[in-house]
Design an enzyme around this catalytic site. Structure first.
Site, PDB file in Angstrom:
ATOM      1  CB  THR A   1      -3.535 -20.221   1.619  1.00  0.00           C
ATOM      2  OG1 THR A   1      -4.144 -18.986   1.251  1.00  0.00           O
ATOM      3  CG2 THR A   1      -2.553 -20.624   0.535  1.00  0.00           C
TER       4      THR A   1
ATOM      5  CG  ASP B   1       2.023  -7.020  -3.886  1.00  0.00           C
ATOM      6  OD1 ASP B   1       2.519  -6.804  -2.768  1.00  0.00           O
ATOM      7  OD2 ASP B   1       1.998  -8.153  -4.412  1.00  0.00           O
TER       8      ASP B   1
ATOM      9  CG  ASP C   1      -2.488 -14.643   9.563  1.00  0.00           C
ATOM     10  OD1 ASP C   1      -3.434 -14.915   8.803  1.00  0.00           O
ATOM     11  OD2 ASP C   1      -2.537 -13.700  10.382  1.00  0.00           O
TER      12      ASP C   1
HETATM   13  P1  IMP Z   1      -4.405 -13.615   5.430  1.00  0.00           P
HETATM   14  O1  IMP Z   1      -4.860 -14.499   4.326  1.00  0.00           O
HETATM   15  O2  IMP Z   1      -5.332 -13.515   6.587  1.00  0.00           O
HETATM   16  O3  IMP Z   1      -2.991 -13.923   5.835  1.00  0.00           O
HETATM   17  O4  IMP Z   1      -4.429 -12.136   4.825  1.00  0.00           O
HETATM   18  C1  IMP Z   1      -3.348 -11.636   4.164  1.00  0.00           C
HETATM   19  C2  IMP Z   1      -3.742 -10.291   3.571  1.00  0.00           C
HETATM   20  O5  IMP Z   1      -2.659  -9.380   3.792  1.00  0.00           O
HETATM   21  C3  IMP Z   1      -3.905 -10.375   2.048  1.00  0.00           C
HETATM   22  O6  IMP Z   1      -5.225 -10.649   1.693  1.00  0.00           O
HETATM   23  C4  IMP Z   1      -3.447  -9.006   1.617  1.00  0.00           C
HETATM   24  O7  IMP Z   1      -4.481  -8.076   1.805  1.00  0.00           O
HETATM   25  C5  IMP Z   1      -2.338  -8.687   2.625  1.00  0.00           C
HETATM   26  N1  IMP Z   1      -1.035  -9.185   2.127  1.00  0.00           N
HETATM   27  C6  IMP Z   1      -0.284 -10.182   2.681  1.00  0.00           C
HETATM   28  N2  IMP Z   1       0.823 -10.385   1.954  1.00  0.00           N
HETATM   29  C7  IMP Z   1       0.759  -9.545   0.923  1.00  0.00           C
HETATM   30  C8  IMP Z   1       1.615  -9.317  -0.188  1.00  0.00           C
HETATM   31  O8  IMP Z   1       2.636  -9.980  -0.406  1.00  0.00           O
HETATM   32  N3  IMP Z   1       1.218  -8.344  -1.023  1.00  0.00           N
HETATM   33  C9  IMP Z   1       0.089  -7.603  -0.844  1.00  0.00           C
HETATM   34  N4  IMP Z   1      -0.754  -7.800   0.155  1.00  0.00           N
HETATM   35  C10 IMP Z   1      -0.420  -8.763   1.041  1.00  0.00           C
END
Ligand code: IMP
Length: 209
Positions: free
Chosen positions: A8, A156, A70
């Site tokens: 990431t 959050d 994810d």
């Molecule tokens: P990914 O990078 O495709 O997994 O997208 C994850 C997205 O989910 C983030 O950009 C946030 O918008 C949301 N998200 C995931 N985990 C959290 C968290 O711990 N706090 C707030 N938003 C989260």
């Protein structure tokens, strides 16, 4: 020391993983250390498949044990949206402020009991060809009508935990990791990582393909 690469560039996620993994004795890298790594298209319909896709691509590129997260928000009143689209809910740029504003607009007028939601995280670890595992974690909460707090990232400031009377953005890192979807998944992963280290598996990771 064994190196692990976080698949990431999300600085919020990196902060939450780093302490836990360093405590287990890992040297932690992220995609910021591999600027040539091409973006992975997250086009699967489940968190698990997207996490595996990111971890496999990172392992193939780096040859190092790779851990992907994810994750996202599932809002009951929206039938589980934004779900796997959480990052790009309001557009392709993945703008947290715009995502939160869109969520508030969609939930406008709904009473607290209809604003239930959960965060979900699936972690995928890949350390060799066919050597992979996944773990998950969830955290239940309620979407507030306006933002509270300045910590954390993403949704959050809108995600309220009734039993703590705090939003995720009002908790410090340690507190958030103790209750969050990602924190719970990391706890599950920790035991598995310890076993893999004991068996000498992670030291022998090598590039596939
Ligand atoms: P990914 O990078 O495709 O997994 O997208 C994850 C997205 O989910 C983030 O950009 C946030 O918008 C949301 N998200 C995931 N985990 C959290 C968290 O711990 N706090 C707030 N938003 C989260």
């Amino acid at each position: 020391m064994t190196t692990i690469v976080l698949a990431t560039r999300n600085r919020g996620k990196i902060v939450e993983f780093r302490a836990a993994l360093e405590n287990l004795g890992f040297t932690v890298r992220s995609l910021h250390d591999f600027p040539a790594f091409p973006d992975v298209v997250e086009d699967a319909s489940t968190f698990r498949e997207n996490a595996l896709k990111k971890a496999r691509a990172t392992f193939t590129f780096t040859g190092l044990p790779s851990l992907a997260d994810d994750s996202g928000l599932e809002v009951d009143a929206l039938g589980g949206l934004p779900g796997v689209q959480s990052h790009r809910f309001a557009g392709p740029l993945g703008d947290d402020t715009a995502n939160n504003a869109k969520l508030l607009t969609l939930l406008q007028g709904l009473p607290p009991e209809k604003r239930t939601a959960r965060f979900r995280a699936v972690l995928a670890l890949v350390w060799g060809e066919g050597k992979e595992l996944t773990v998950d974690g969830t955290c239940e909460g309620v979407i507030l009508e306006k933002e509270r707090g300045s910590g954390g990232f993403g949704y959050d400031p809108l995600f309220y935990l009734p039993e703590r009377d705090l939003t995720m953005a009002e908790m410090d890192l340690q507190d958030k990791n103790a209750v969050s979807h990602r924190g719970k998944a990391i706890q599950r992963l920790s035991g598995l990582l310890t076993d893999l280290i004991k068996r000498g598996e992670l030291q022998h990771a090598h590039r596939c393909g």
